[in-house]
Design an enzyme around this catalytic site. Structure first.
Site, mmCIF file in Angstrom:
data_model
loop_
_atom_site.group_PDB
_atom_site.id
_atom_site.type_symbol
_atom_site.label_atom_id
_atom_site.label_comp_id
_atom_site.label_asym_id
_atom_site.label_seq_id
_atom_site.Cartn_x
_atom_site.Cartn_y
_atom_site.Cartn_z
ATOM 1 N N LYS A 119 0.838 -1.213 0.000
ATOM 2 C CA LYS A 119 0.000 0.000 0.000
ATOM 3 C C LYS A 119 0.864 1.251 0.000
ATOM 4 O O LYS A 119 0.531 2.244 -0.649
ATOM 5 C CB LYS A 119 -0.927 0.005 1.226
ATOM 6 C CG LYS A 119 -1.907 -1.150 1.281
ATOM 7 C CD LYS A 119 -2.933 -0.965 2.371
ATOM 8 C CE LYS A 119 -2.314 -0.899 3.755
ATOM 9 N NZ LYS A 119 -1.637 -2.170 4.137
ATOM 10 N N ARG A 194 -11.680 -0.176 9.210
ATOM 11 C CA ARG A 194 -11.054 -1.432 9.633
ATOM 12 C C ARG A 194 -12.098 -2.475 10.045
ATOM 13 O O ARG A 194 -11.783 -3.659 10.150
ATOM 14 C CB ARG A 194 -10.104 -1.182 10.809
ATOM 15 C CG ARG A 194 -8.860 -0.384 10.443
ATOM 16 C CD ARG A 194 -7.949 -0.244 11.645
ATOM 17 N NE ARG A 194 -6.755 0.534 11.353
ATOM 18 C CZ ARG A 194 -5.636 0.039 10.847
ATOM 19 N NH1 ARG A 194 -5.568 -1.263 10.576
ATOM 20 N NH2 ARG A 194 -4.589 0.812 10.622
ATOM 21 N N ARG A 233 12.097 -5.968 6.703
ATOM 22 C CA ARG A 233 11.942 -4.527 6.515
ATOM 23 C C ARG A 233 12.677 -3.731 7.604
ATOM 24 O O ARG A 233 12.568 -4.019 8.786
ATOM 25 C CB ARG A 233 10.450 -4.169 6.508
ATOM 26 C CG ARG A 233 10.149 -2.730 6.179
ATOM 27 C CD ARG A 233 8.669 -2.553 5.844
ATOM 28 N NE ARG A 233 7.778 -2.930 6.930
ATOM 29 C CZ ARG A 233 6.445 -2.922 6.813
ATOM 30 N NH1 ARG A 233 5.887 -2.598 5.656
ATOM 31 N NH2 ARG A 233 5.686 -3.272 7.840
ATOM 32 N N ARG A 278 10.507 -1.979 13.198
ATOM 33 C CA ARG A 278 9.355 -1.727 14.058
ATOM 34 C C ARG A 278 9.112 -2.936 14.954
ATOM 35 O O ARG A 278 9.383 -4.070 14.564
ATOM 36 C CB ARG A 278 8.111 -1.427 13.218
ATOM 37 C CG ARG A 278 8.277 -0.193 12.367
ATOM 38 C CD ARG A 278 6.996 0.295 11.728
ATOM 39 N NE ARG A 278 6.032 -0.746 11.394
ATOM 40 C CZ ARG A 278 4.957 -0.519 10.634
ATOM 41 N NH1 ARG A 278 4.753 0.681 10.131
ATOM 42 N NH2 ARG A 278 4.112 -1.487 10.368
ATOM 43 N N ARG A 289 -1.378 -9.919 13.546
ATOM 44 C CA ARG A 289 -1.914 -8.840 12.712
ATOM 45 C C ARG A 289 -2.691 -9.391 11.520
ATOM 46 O O ARG A 289 -3.747 -8.875 11.145
ATOM 47 C CB ARG A 289 -0.773 -7.935 12.223
ATOM 48 C CG ARG A 289 -0.094 -7.151 13.321
ATOM 49 C CD ARG A 289 1.195 -6.509 12.845
ATOM 50 N NE ARG A 289 0.956 -5.435 11.899
ATOM 51 C CZ ARG A 289 1.911 -4.842 11.190
ATOM 52 N NH1 ARG A 289 3.178 -5.273 11.302
ATOM 53 N NH2 ARG A 289 1.626 -3.859 10.374
#
Length: 334
Positions: A119, A194, A233, A278, A289
């Site tokens: 995204k 959401r 990442r 993160r 998640r």
């Protein structure tokens, strides 16, 4: 580009000036017949004037003439346009934008995708293509709190008390944000809704102003692929620049004997500052998640499917191919 009229008039003036100089200066005798004959017989008018100017001592004067002639012609053409329509081009553009923003439906997109689906890569490209902003609920919430708006103050009070910001407050923040000029023709929602109740609340808010969601795009990537994307990442915190151990490693990266990146070598290409991961970019956090994403997103997609606006894109392929599918999904079906 100079008009043919301006070129002809400038040529005559340059020729006249050249003839006068020829009479006054013996050194310019070779300047006369051969140059002007060649210039007059060539078929390309721009080539003609170029040859004359190069041969003439009045080059600067000729350029000035050309500029004056072109400026006058531009003024004449602009006046004709104003006289014909009764308005300047700027006025016409403004009126067209006002009509489009008032009477045409807004282009309102919802971009779905699990963590690591792309995204953050594809959203800005859609934004540039359509000329509408991508709105993140997190960014809107922080901006509302910083600006001290009424709804921002409510959100700040809830967060300071350790509570979760209600759907009503989030909808209020979105309502305020989409009143800004850059959202006149539409916007892209990223990270909202959401849940199904949020989707219904969004629909109700948009219906009150005569709008509705016009397209829902879901970026699909298998969970197994997402784990590799997410856990590899690394982020430069202050700028938001993103790196990936496999797909976009920083220049400084070095691997240990197990093929894993050595943390101390992970530095930003631009500043040389340390990169970070993160806390939720781990395999364990990702599993949780993804479970939440699938559980909450599927009902939202089913909610919008009857409207014929849901499009799925295979995001597990080359970025250029993903973009091609997104373009097809955005098109109005004939």
């Amino acid at each position: 580009m100079f008009s043919s009229t301006a070129i002809r008039m400038a040529t005559r003036r340059v020729i006249s000036k050249g003839l006068q100089q020829q009479q006054q200066q013996s050194s310019s005798r070779a300047f006369s017949s051969s140059v002007f004959t060649a210039a007059a017989t060539k078929t390309n008018p721009q080539s003609n004037i170029r040859n004359v100017l190069l041969a003439s001592a009045g080059f600067a004067a000729a350029v000035a003439v050309l500029q004056q002639q072109q400026q006058q012609e531009d003024r004449n053409n602009n006046n004709k346009t104003q006289n014909f329509f009764g308005k300047s081009s700027a006025q016409l553009v403004k009126e067209t934008e006002d009509k489009f923003g008032t009477f045409w439906p807004r282009n309102i997109l919802i971009l779905f995708g699990p963590p690591g689906a792309g995204k953050g890569t594809q959203g800005p490209k859609i934004e540039d293509l359509l000329g509408i902003p991508q709105l993140s609920t997190g960014d809107m919430l922080r901006a509302a709190v910083s600006a001290g708006t009424e709804v921002g103050k409510k959100a700040e009070a809830v967060m300071k008390a350790g509570g979760l910001v209600s759907d009503e407050i989030v909808i209020g923040i979105i309502r305020d944000r989409i009143k800004e000029d850059d959202c006149r023709f539409g916007f892209i929602l990223d990270g909202f809704p959401r849940t199904l109740p949020q989707a219904k609340a969004l629909d109700k808010m948009l219906a009150e102003e005569g709008s509705c969601v016009t397209k829902v795009i879901e970026l699909e990537v298998p969970d197994s692929v997402l784990e590799e994307r997410i856990t590899g990442r690394w982020i430069h915190k202050s700028s938001g620049r993103s790196y990936h151990v496999k797909y976009a490693p920083p220049k400084s990266m070095k691997l240990d004997t197990n093929g894993k990146p050595i943390p101390d070598t992970m530095k930003d290409d631009v500043t040389g500052e340390p990169l970070m991961q993160r806390h939720d970019d781990t395999a364990a956090a990702l599993t949780k998640r993804l479970h939440g994403y699938h559980k909450e997103t599927i009902p939202i997609l089913k909610h919008y499917e009857p409207n014929g606006i849901v499009r799925s894109v295979n995001a597990n392929q080359e970025m250029s191919s993903v973009w091609t599918q997104i373009l097809d999904a955005l098109k109005r079906k004939e």
